[in-house]
Motif scaffolding. Structure first.
Motif, PDB file in Angstrom:
ATOM      1  N   LEU A 244     -15.544 -55.062  74.639  1.00 30.82           N
ATOM      2  CA  LEU A 244     -15.654 -53.650  75.002  1.00 30.82           C
ATOM      3  C   LEU A 244     -16.597 -53.557  76.197  1.00 30.82           C
ATOM      4  CD1 LEU A 244     -14.730 -50.769  74.159  1.00 30.82           C
ATOM      5  CD2 LEU A 244     -16.891 -50.575  72.938  1.00 30.82           C
ATOM      6  N   GLU A 245     -16.131 -52.846  77.212  1.00 32.49           N
ATOM      7  CA  GLU A 245     -16.883 -52.782  78.461  1.00 32.49           C
ATOM      8  C   GLU A 245     -17.949 -51.700  78.441  1.00 32.49           C
ATOM      9  OE1 GLU A 245     -13.693 -52.075  78.018  1.00 32.49           O
ATOM     10  OE2 GLU A 245     -13.247 -50.077  78.796  1.00 32.49           O
ATOM     11  N   HIS A 246     -19.031 -51.968  79.171  1.00 31.26           N
ATOM     12  CA  HIS A 246     -20.078 -50.978  79.399  1.00 31.26           C
ATOM     13  C   HIS A 246     -20.512 -51.091  80.855  1.00 31.26           C
ATOM     14  CE1 HIS A 246     -20.293 -50.165  75.117  1.00 31.26           C
ATOM     15  NE2 HIS A 246     -20.208 -51.463  74.937  1.00 31.26           N
ATOM     16  N   SER A 279     -14.543 -62.265  82.272  1.00 32.72           N
ATOM     17  CA  SER A 279     -14.132 -61.801  83.594  1.00 32.72           C
ATOM     18  C   SER A 279     -13.519 -60.401  83.504  1.00 32.72           C
ATOM     19  CB  SER A 279     -13.110 -62.803  84.163  1.00 32.72           C
ATOM     20  OG  SER A 279     -12.688 -62.424  85.432  1.00 32.72           O
ATOM     21  N   HIS A 280     -12.735 -60.195  82.457  1.00 39.82           N
ATOM     22  CA  HIS A 280     -12.088 -58.890  82.243  1.00 39.82           C
ATOM     23  C   HIS A 280     -13.136 -57.785  82.062  1.00 39.82           C
ATOM     24  CE1 HIS A 280      -8.761 -56.318  80.684  1.00 39.82           C
ATOM     25  NE2 HIS A 280      -9.768 -55.725  80.045  1.00 39.82           N
ATOM     26  N   GLU A 281     -14.083 -58.024  81.163  1.00 42.79           N
ATOM     27  CA  GLU A 281     -15.077 -56.975  80.890  1.00 42.79           C
ATOM     28  C   GLU A 281     -15.977 -56.745  82.107  1.00 42.79           C
ATOM     29  OE1 GLU A 281     -14.288 -55.341  78.494  1.00 42.79           O
ATOM     30  OE2 GLU A 281     -13.164 -56.763  77.284  1.00 42.79           O
ATOM     31  N   TYR A 282     -16.239 -57.808  82.855  1.00 43.86           N
ATOM     32  CA  TYR A 282     -17.094 -57.668  84.041  1.00 43.86           C
ATOM     33  C   TYR A 282     -16.371 -56.855  85.127  1.00 43.86           C
ATOM     34  CZ  TYR A 282     -20.919 -59.118  87.127  1.00 43.86           C
ATOM     35  OH  TYR A 282     -22.021 -59.130  87.937  1.00 43.86           O
ATOM     36  N   PHE A 283     -15.065 -57.058  85.270  1.00 48.33           N
ATOM     37  CA  PHE A 283     -14.302 -56.303  86.277  1.00 48.33           C
ATOM     38  C   PHE A 283     -14.322 -54.809  85.958  1.00 48.33           C
ATOM     39  CE2 PHE A 283     -10.619 -54.950  88.771  1.00 48.33           C
ATOM     40  CZ  PHE A 283     -10.779 -55.687  89.934  1.00 48.33           C
ATOM     41  N   HIS A 284     -14.432 -54.495  84.671  1.00 56.37           N
ATOM     42  CA  HIS A 284     -14.512 -53.092  84.244  1.00 56.37           C
ATOM     43  C   HIS A 284     -15.777 -52.405  84.753  1.00 56.37           C
ATOM     44  CE1 HIS A 284     -11.045 -52.354  81.838  1.00 56.37           C
ATOM     45  NE2 HIS A 284     -11.335 -53.175  80.867  1.00 56.37           N
ATOM     46  N   LEU A 285     -16.755 -53.207  85.102  1.00 57.59           N
ATOM     47  CA  LEU A 285     -18.004 -52.656  85.628  1.00 57.59           C
ATOM     48  C   LEU A 285     -17.695 -51.717  86.814  1.00 57.59           C
ATOM     49  CD1 LEU A 285     -20.504 -55.481  86.468  1.00 57.59           C
ATOM     50  CD2 LEU A 285     -20.034 -53.696  88.093  1.00 57.59           C
ATOM     51  N   PHE A 313      -6.409 -49.052  85.001  1.00 57.61           N
ATOM     52  CA  PHE A 313      -7.746 -49.476  84.606  1.00 57.61           C
ATOM     53  C   PHE A 313      -7.721 -50.692  83.669  1.00 57.61           C
ATOM     54  CE2 PHE A 313      -8.134 -45.276  86.301  1.00 57.61           C
ATOM     55  CZ  PHE A 313      -9.197 -45.461  87.175  1.00 57.61           C
ATOM     56  N   GLU A 314      -6.708 -50.815  82.843  1.00 57.12           N
ATOM     57  CA  GLU A 314      -6.615 -52.005  81.984  1.00 57.12           C
ATOM     58  C   GLU A 314      -5.685 -53.061  82.575  1.00 57.12           C
ATOM     59  OE1 GLU A 314      -8.529 -52.835  79.818  1.00 57.12           O
ATOM     60  OE2 GLU A 314      -9.480 -51.000  79.115  1.00 57.12           O
ATOM     61  N   GLY A 315      -4.556 -52.608  83.148  1.00 55.39           N
ATOM     62  CA  GLY A 315      -3.567 -53.555  83.672  1.00 55.39           C
ATOM     63  C   GLY A 315      -4.087 -54.287  84.907  1.00 55.39           C
ATOM     64  N   TYR A 383       0.282 -51.407  78.194  1.00 53.88           N
ATOM     65  CA  TYR A 383      -0.185 -51.151  79.563  1.00 53.88           C
ATOM     66  C   TYR A 383      -1.113 -52.264  80.038  1.00 53.88           C
ATOM     67  CZ  TYR A 383      -3.875 -48.709  76.884  1.00 53.88           C
ATOM     68  OH  TYR A 383      -4.854 -48.375  75.993  1.00 53.88           O
ATOM     69  N   TYR A 384      -1.541 -53.127  79.136  1.00 53.03           N
ATOM     70  CA  TYR A 384      -2.289 -54.313  79.558  1.00 53.03           C
ATOM     71  C   TYR A 384      -1.315 -55.340  80.180  1.00 53.03           C
ATOM     72  CZ  TYR A 384      -6.477 -53.036  76.858  1.00 53.03           C
ATOM     73  OH  TYR A 384      -7.607 -52.420  76.380  1.00 53.03           O
ATOM     74  N   THR A 385      -0.329 -55.759  79.366  1.00 51.16           N
ATOM     75  CA  THR A 385       0.558 -56.833  79.819  1.00 51.16           C
ATOM     76  C   THR A 385       1.426 -56.386  80.982  1.00 51.16           C
ATOM     77  OG1 THR A 385       0.612 -57.653  77.558  1.00 51.16           O
ATOM     78  CG2 THR A 385       2.316 -58.458  79.042  1.00 51.16           C
TER      79      THR A 385
HETATM   80 ZN   LIG Z   1     -10.168 -53.838  79.265  1.00 53.45          ZN
END
Ligand SMILES: [Zn+2]
Length: 609
Positions: A244-246, A279-285, A313-315, A383-385
């Motif tokens: 989970l991103e923050h 990497s995924h959660e960090y990109f959400h930054l 935002f997720e894809g 919407y992720y894949t």
């Molecule tokens: Zn995500």
């Protein structure tokens, strides 16, 4: 200037997973202060009604209890009062999840949105205190890990912390307990990884690799304002995966085997998955925490907010998570292509891709993606894949049509500048507008067909243009997730189009694909497998049994539906070519090779800062 609210969390009975949260409000609304608890958590689009965890709640002013009236499922109003009010909620929580609190006698993890009551109308100033006494009740050598701004703290991290407002306050999860801490820098910014769970792994290597991927991302999009620290909070368990991103941290869960052992060389499939998660959660930054759909402002956590943009935002984040790994040299091109091929395989096995557009998938996430049922793969698309594969298709289209002058990196940098750094928020057609303006290409057809339509993505041709050959083949067996050529001498089993899963010795059909022989024959999700013809059938024997027959044969599958024994004649089909693997073109021409290198290294596009 308003006086900050003070929050204090006290473990009341850790063994019973009970704790108390007190918020003290110096100047409450004199007509009766309203307090509320969120219904959902940013980043997880499901109504959770978090107030259901409240066991009891009370309010005091000047040391005397005052009246508190519950006004709806998640709000309470205190009696009119001019003195400071202290509201105390006793909360039960026990969910070993990245987005839920879980206190016990060994640690205390808390996602703040779950436990901190908002002071309605006064969300602008908040402050939290975590004291040694709070944790002392639980004993042990405890430390605190959080990205919250320290006001004053001791060496083990206990002390006083502050946040600018309520939205920021709940965006800092806190871990307290016996944790391993690793530290590293990326672009001069201090980063921490705090690991809980009994695990022996190569912390130095993990920090080194995380530093590489963080540095790459900071160079790609630029360091956000006020970004002066970052914390990966990792909970290691037996068999789990999630994040989970923050804004200044992420909550991660992985399994023990995902982390590299000391002395281990190379990047295993499991470690690739772990690095991809970080990497995924960090990109959400950038992508969702600071640049958000404009519909998310103000971020009302009491009811659903709908946007067709979650695929952006997720894809797009899912596209970059592994692309960053190959570009920063952490994984090989072969490993990256295997990852993409598996995503293509997942999409090609989803019949719902013809029923739901990616915009609809984003919009309906609350009731569809987050609340899936046995028919979901026939009715919806992730919407992720699909979002990640649209991002791939858009990137390769931009590179091709602009002759390498424009890429998705350029589009994301402009989106970040226009909607993120400005904090303006992305309008529903924002990405499309920026893509067209930056590339000067007519992309309406792309967005109509692939974002607002259900046409399959032209990945074969686009990948060919960068010297990658896309192959489709039937699945080797029911465990085949794609990414590799078919095993030699493997005859694919004949096809019934249903998944059979064994749990606790019982094999049940879980998914029945629309239009499949199993569906036409009458099998339903939930049916318990009994026999194929006259021999017992279970999940482990299905592939073998289906290989004994030919396409076009009719077999009888017997099942229990509830207590009824039912028999269905199933005409076996040919296995669909729904399994993908990718191979590099061995001798591409110079132009193709250059395009491929630019895509996989990103070198020509990174803005040096
Ligand atoms: Zn995500």
């Amino acid at each position: 200037m308003s006086t900050p609210h003070k929050y204090c969390i006290t473990p009341k009975d850790p063994g019973a997973h009970l704790f108390e949260v007190t918020v003290t409000v110096a100047r409450p609304d004199s007509s009766g202060q309203v307090f509320s608890i969120a219904a959902w958590i940013p980043g997880s689009y499901m109504i959770r009604d978090l107030a259901r965890h409240v066991v009891s709640i009370r309010a005091e002013a000047d040391g005397q209890e005052i009246g508190l009236t519950k006004i709806d499922k998640s709000s309470w109003q205190a009696d009119a009062c001019d003195a400071a009010i202290a509201l105390t909620a006793e909360i039960y929580a026990w969910d070993l999840n990245v987005s839920a609190p879980h206190p016990d006698t060994t640690h205390f993890f808390s996602d703040r949105a779950c436990v901190l009551t908002a002071v309605d109308g006064q969300e602008e100033h908040d402050k939290e205190r975590v004291t040694r006494q709070d944790a002392g009740a639980m004993g042990g050598e405890w430390r605190v890990a959080t990205s919250m701004q320290v006001v004053e703290a001791e060496q083990d991290g206990f002390g006083t912390f502050s946040a600018a407002d309520y939205a920021e306050l709940i965006d800092h999860p806190v871990e307290m307990g016996d944790i391993q801490i690793g530290e590293f820098e990326a672009c001069g910014i201090p980063h921490v990884i705090a690991v809980r769970g009994h695990v022996h792994f190569d912390m130095a290597r993990t920090c080194h690799d995380l530093s590489k991927l963080c540095t790459y991302q900071l160079n790609l999009l630029g360091t956000p304002k006020n970004f002066d620290r970052y914390v990966f909070l990792l909970y290691v368990q037996k068999d789990t995966y999630g994040g989970l991103e923050h804004r200044w941290s992420s909550s991660l869960a992985c399994s023990r085997r995902d982390l590299p052992r000391r002395g281990e060389a190379g990047v295993s499939e499991k470690y690739r998955k772990f690095l991809g998660l970080c990497s995924h959660e960090y990109f959400h930054l950038w992508n969702v925490k600071r640049m958000r759909p404009d519909r998310f402002a103000p971020n009302d956590l009491r009811a659903e907010i709908h946007t067709g943009l979650l695929w952006v935002f997720e894809g797009i984040t899912s596209y970059y998570d592994h692309l960053v790994l190959v570009r920063s040299g952490l994984i090989t091109t072969k490993s990256y292509l295997e990852h993409i091929a598996r995503a293509i395989t997942r999409l090609m096995r989803t019949r719902g891709r013809f029923r739901q557009t990616i915009e609809e998938s984003s919009f309906d996430t609350w009731t569809h993606f987050y609340r899936q049922n046995a028919n979901s793969s026939n009715a919806i698309v992730s919407y992720y894949t699909k979002g990640a594969l649209i991002a791939l298709a858009l990137d390769l289209t931009l590179r091709k049509e602009s002759n390498g002058k424009c890429t998705l990196d350029d589009v994301m940098r402009e989106c970040w500048s226009r909607y993120g750094e400005s904090a303006q928020g992305m309008p529903e057609r924002g990405l499309e507008t920026v893509a067209r303006e930056v590339s000067e290409l007519e992309l309406a057809d792309f967005f109509e067909r692939f974002v607002r339509g259900t046409t399959d993505l032209p990945l074969q041709g686009l990948l060919k243009d960068v010297g990658v050959n896309l192959h489709m083949r039937p699945a080797n067996d029911s465990k085949d997730v794609g990414g590799k050529p078919s095993a030699k001498d493997t005859t694919p089993p004949t096809w019934i189009g249903a998944q059979l899963v064994e749990r606790a010795g019982v094999s049940k059909f879980t998914v029945v694909h629309s239009g499949s022989p199993a569906e036409k024959g009458g099998i339903a999700p939930g049916d318990v497998a009994v026999a194929l013809d006259d021999l017992r059938l279970h999940a482990g024997s299905l592939d073998f049994r289906l290989r004994e027959h030919h396409v076009g044969d009719t077999v009888t599958i017997s099942v229990f539906r509830d207590e009824h024994l039912m028999r269905f004649p199933i005409k076996l089909g040919a296995p669909p070519e729904d399994t993908c693997y990718l191979e590099l073109e061995s001798d591409p021409d110079a132009g193709t090779e250059k395009m491929r290198a630019a895509w996989l290294t990103g070198d020509s596009n990174i803005r040096k800062i």
